[in-house]
Structure formats: C-alpha cells, structure tokens
Design an enzyme around this catalytic site. Structure first.
Site, PDB file in Angstrom:
ATOM      1  N   LYS A 174       0.854  -1.190   0.000  1.00 36.49           N
ATOM      2  CA  LYS A 174       0.000   0.000   0.000  1.00 36.49           C
ATOM      3  C   LYS A 174       0.887   1.235   0.000  1.00 36.49           C
ATOM      4  CE  LYS A 174      -1.687   2.458   3.251  1.00 36.49           C
ATOM      5  NZ  LYS A 174      -1.528   3.797   2.609  1.00 36.49           N
ATOM      6  N   SER A 226       4.977   6.288  11.413  1.00 33.86           N
ATOM      7  CA  SER A 226       5.029   6.920  12.730  1.00 33.86           C
ATOM      8  C   SER A 226       4.942   5.888  13.848  1.00 33.86           C
ATOM      9  CB  SER A 226       3.877   7.917  12.876  1.00 33.86           C
ATOM     10  OG  SER A 226       2.639   7.236  13.029  1.00 33.86           O
ATOM     11  N   THR A 227       5.465   6.275  15.015  1.00 33.44           N
ATOM     12  CA  THR A 227       5.401   5.393  16.180  1.00 33.44           C
ATOM     13  C   THR A 227       3.960   5.169  16.603  1.00 33.44           C
ATOM     14  OG1 THR A 227       7.602   6.048  16.927  1.00 33.44           O
ATOM     15  CG2 THR A 227       6.116   5.152  18.594  1.00 33.44           C
ATOM     16  N   ALA A 275       1.222   5.081  14.728  1.00 29.81           N
ATOM     17  CA  ALA A 275       0.616   4.090  13.835  1.00 29.81           C
ATOM     18  C   ALA A 275       1.229   2.713  14.064  1.00 29.81           C
ATOM     19  CB  ALA A 275       0.791   4.516  12.384  1.00 29.81           C
ATOM     20  N   GLY A 276       2.533   2.671  14.333  1.00 27.03           N
ATOM     21  CA  GLY A 276       3.206   1.402  14.591  1.00 27.03           C
ATOM     22  C   GLY A 276       2.659   0.692  15.814  1.00 27.03           C
ATOM     23  N   GLU A 286       9.348  -0.263  11.441  1.00 30.09           N
ATOM     24  CA  GLU A 286      10.422   0.740  11.449  1.00 30.09           C
ATOM     25  C   GLU A 286       9.740   2.085  11.644  1.00 30.09           C
ATOM     26  OE1 GLU A 286      12.388   3.744  10.786  1.00 30.09           O
ATOM     27  OE2 GLU A 286      12.264   3.216   8.662  1.00 30.09           O
ATOM     28  N   CYS A 294      13.352   9.693   9.051  1.00 30.05           N
ATOM     29  CA  CYS A 294      13.225   9.197  10.423  1.00 30.05           C
ATOM     30  C   CYS A 294      14.578   9.123  11.123  1.00 30.05           C
ATOM     31  CB  CYS A 294      12.551   7.836  10.419  1.00 30.05           C
ATOM     32  SG  CYS A 294      13.318   6.628   9.318  1.00 30.05           S
ATOM     33  N   GLU A 340       9.476  14.154  17.330  1.00 30.01           N
ATOM     34  CA  GLU A 340       9.921  14.117  15.936  1.00 30.01           C
ATOM     35  C   GLU A 340       9.202  15.209  15.147  1.00 30.01           C
ATOM     36  OE1 GLU A 340      11.003  10.649  12.781  1.00 30.01           O
ATOM     37  OE2 GLU A 340       9.021  10.531  13.678  1.00 30.01           O
TER      38      GLU A 340
END
Length: 477
Positions: free
Chosen positions: A176, A229-230, A232-233, A250, A284, A382
C-alpha cells in the site's frame, strides 16, 4: 500530468472497485500533477486473494532461490538503466531535492534490490545439523502473504526494504503506497511486468489509513511490514499481536549527532548537511539534535547557523537546490507549529524561523535553535522537517546521557578527529545505527530501532530473516 485509471493487482492492470480518485499535488507548485484510483477494501480483498493463490498454488514459492534471483536480477537491471525516471518522479511527488533523489530515492533502492539478488546465492537456505537422537534437516521457507505499508518520504527505498527480501524469500506481496506518492509504483509495476514476475506475486493498492488498517487485519495476510510513525506502529503492532501475525515496524526517531571536543567543524558541518537535513529533514533517521561541548558551544552555534542559513532553498527539480518544499500543507503547518513551540519554550532562534522562503509551495526556512534543553518538546518530539536543536553538554559522559535520554533509538552519529574513540562512543549510544564522521545506511548491514523506534531489522541478511520460517525435519540415526 500522470493519469492512471487502473490498479496493479496480481500482476495485471485492473479496473478499481470504487470511483474514488487520489490527486497527487506538487509541493512546489501546489498544482495537481497526477491522478490515480483510490484503493478500497474490495481492491485489497482482490489483491490479497491473488497473493494467497500465488503463494498457495503458484510457482513463485516453489522456485529455487536462484530461479527467483534470476527474475529479480532482470528487474534490477531494468531499474539500474532507468532509475533517473524514478528520481524525477519522486521529486515531483514529494519535493525531495533532485540531487538527493538520484541517490536516496533511486540508486539506493536499486542497490538494495541487487543486494538481495546477490544474497540468494550465498544465504543458507537449508542445513544439516547433528541432533541428539539423529540428524536434523533445518529449512527456511517463505512466511507467506506479506502486507507492505510504506510512507511518502522515501517511497521507493522503504518499499524495496520490504519487497526485495520478501520476493527473494518466496513470499507474495500486497503493498500500500502512501496517497501522497503513488506514482512511482506505477513505473515499478511496468518494470515488473517486463522482468517477468509471475501472476499474483505483487500488487500495489494506493489508499489512505482506513484501507491500510483493513490490509493489516486481513485474515489471509501472514506478515506485516510497516514504516511510519510510532503512533501508527503501536496500533499495527497491537493488531498483529492479537492475531499472532509476524510484523516488522520501522518507526520514528529523534537522533543525536555528538560533536566531540576534537571535531573538525568544517568537515562536520558538511557532513551534517546529509546526516541532519537529508530529504528536507523528512527522514526518520535524521540527526536533528546536535550535541556540542560547552567549551566550543558558541563556535559550533555560529558554524551551524552559517551552514544552515546558507543552504539553497528552491525548486526541488533544480540540481542546485539543497532544501525543497515539504510534502504537504499539513506538514508545513506542523513544522511551523514546532518552530512556535521552540520559541515559546525559550530556545534561541539563531537562523530560519517562520518567515517562509517562497510565496508559493510548502516551504519552511531551514531553522536552528540554540540554548535547547533536552527536556523541551523540540528536543523530544519528531518534527520531520529542517529544524535542528543545538544542545550543550558538560563532558563526554553527559553527551552520552543526553543522546540516550530519548524515547527513540533509531540513528545517530559521532564527530571526532579520533575515529577509534568515536567508535567507542558510538557503542554506548542506544540506537540501531550510529555513524562516525558520517551517516549512511548500507544494504549489507541491519537497520532498525531500539525503544519506540520499532521492532525488527531491515537490510542485510537480518532483513531477509523476517520473511522466512524455520522448519526442522528430524529423522532416525
């Protein structure tokens, strides 16, 4: 204009299930430069079904690694010949300066692909081990159907980190792309058809977050690989944990560049152009915390302000441009919001700020804050733009403490006249990678993060392992 009315599903160009359209907008001109269909859950279902059939019944997982490498080698050769097309396209999509695009958006992805093509011949796919009761054959088999979700900042690079090892392993892939940068995958899809990748093995479905979430949770997906992003991770990791899906994440970073007492300032400033401001700061692993000894703090502040203030800001397609526009208006507003936060927190603005360098386009002036405390938001969160925070330290132990005092642990660097001592300092930094007098991602070596910067590794043999399952076959002595 780049107009597309089909989706690449299962290796074929097919009509989309829905009527939605993604408009790709130039961050330089703010004008529409492309349109592609917006993928839906129904398109994901078709793509995953094609990948499932290809994995369960098709030839790809049943080929030898050498046979897969031969086909992917053809793709790599096509990519190598035409990578300028990818560089130009990514620059148009998201504003990456063309000099960076040629290297980071095109050449490096092709090198990653070629690395895994070459690795296929030396990797240990099967081995014999002496067991306690008799010999054991240990095989490594593909994990299955892979969902690859990639961001907009380095779309080809992050895609290839997933696609190349997954395909060499024998997996099938549904990717995606980000809605900001779908155009480059259309070019790659054409090259895949030309290279002869079999039906069903790869699909590209550009779409937004909701469709991405549907792909992650799809019951026929065996593994998820995500860069982003963290926040979303965390959500993706929770879904995968609940369903026992394999996942590689990542995520974000807030990396530190440590300037030791003996650092050559001129060479260091030149190196920080890439290490700290690569891709307009939309990276990142960018080292956006600059740690300087108090004994040289004013000298470093002046040098950093001079370097950042002299960068050429402009049209990303111009080879003289060093800083281009940010990817979208929302990103421009986000970064400007952090500049306001830095001023409110009491940091000293030494160059840049809220004065936009161009009237049109989503530009932000490259900015340096001095007198930053590591507890400030501009030092902890970030920003993802060309904003640097200069932080003083007392001694080497204090520098290491500050560098490690972060929720993240992705990249970093040490700048010194004594390389061996720099290596010793780098060993004490809690990050997945830490360069000495440079920062670069090498296809031969693992890349990933500690702490909130993610789970798992990409690149190197370590980047192939997550796409493989181990099987033990014991037999009588």
């Amino acid at each position: 204009m780049h107009e597309h009315d089909r989706l690449f599903i299962g290796g074929e160009w097919t009509a989309p299930a829905g009527t939605g359209v993604i408009e790709v907008i130039s961050p330089h001109t703010e004008e529409v430069i492309g349109r592609v269909p917006e993928g839906t859950e129904a398109d994901i279902d078709r793509a995953v079904a094609a990948a499932r059939r290809a994995f369960d019944h098709g030839p790809w997982p049943r080929m030898t690694p050498a046979e897969r490498a031969e086909i992917l080698g053809r793709l790599s050769a096509i990519y190598a010949e035409r990578q300028q097309q990818i560089a130009d396209l990514v620059t148009a999509e998201m504003g990456s300066p063309i000099l960076f695009s040629v290297f980071g958006q095109a050449a490096i992805p092709q090198q990653v692909l070629q690395y895994y093509v070459d690795l296929a011949s030396s990797y240990t796919w099967e081995e014999e081990r002496p067991g306690m009761l008799g010999p054991v054959t240990v095989t490594r088999e593909p994990v299955g159907v892979v969902a690859a979700i990639v961001p907009w900042n380095v779309p080809q690079f992050t895609l290839m980190l997933k696609l190349a090892p997954a395909l060499i392993a024998g997996c099938t892939v549904v990717a995606k792309p980000s809605p900001e940068t779908p155009l480059d995958t259309y070019l790659l899809a054409e090259w895949m058809i030309e290279a002869g990748i079999p039906e069903g093995v790869v699909s590209f479905v550009p779409a937004g977050r909701e469709v991405g979430a549907y792909l992650v949770a799809h019951p026929d997906v065996d593994k998820v690989s995500f860069t982003g992003s963290t926040a979303a991770g965390r959500r993706i990791g929770a879904v995968c944990g609940e369903r026992l899906k394999r996942c590689t994440l990542e995520l974000g970073g807030k990396s530190a560049a440590i300037l030791l007492e003996d650092a050559d300032l001129a060479a260091t400033m030149e190196g920080l152009k890439m290490a700290s401001l690569m891709n307009n700061g939309e990276a990142c692993a960018a080292q956006t915390r600059i740690l300087a000894p108090r004994s040289r703090y004013d000298e470093v502040a002046d040098a950093l302000a001079s370097m950042v203030g002299s960068l050429t800001v402009g049209d990303p397609a111009d080879y003289s441009t060093e800083i281009g526009p940010l990817v979208a208006r929302r990103q421009q507003e986000r970064v400007e919001g952090y500049i306001r936060i830095g001023q409110e927190e009491g940091a000293k603005l030494v160059t840049g700020g809220l004065s936009r360098p161009r009237d049109k386009g989503w530009y932000v002036a490259p900015t340096v804050f001095a007198d930053v405390d590591n507890s400030m938001r501009i030092a902890r969160e970030e920003i993802f733009g060309p904003v640097l925070a200069l932080i003083p330290y007392e001694d080497e132990a204090d520098a290491i403490r500050i560098a490690n005092d972060s929720d993240y642990g992705l990249g970093g660097s040490v700048w010194t006249a004594d390389v061996e001592h720099g290596v010793q300092v780098a060993r004490r930094i809690r990050t997945g990678s830490c360069g000495v007098n440079m920062y670069v991602l090498d296809p031969n070596t693992p890349f990933g993060g500690f702490k909130n910067s993610g789970i798992g590794r990409e690149l190197g043999p370590e980047g192939l392992a997550p796409y493989l399952e181990h099987k033990s076959i014991p037999r009588p002595a």
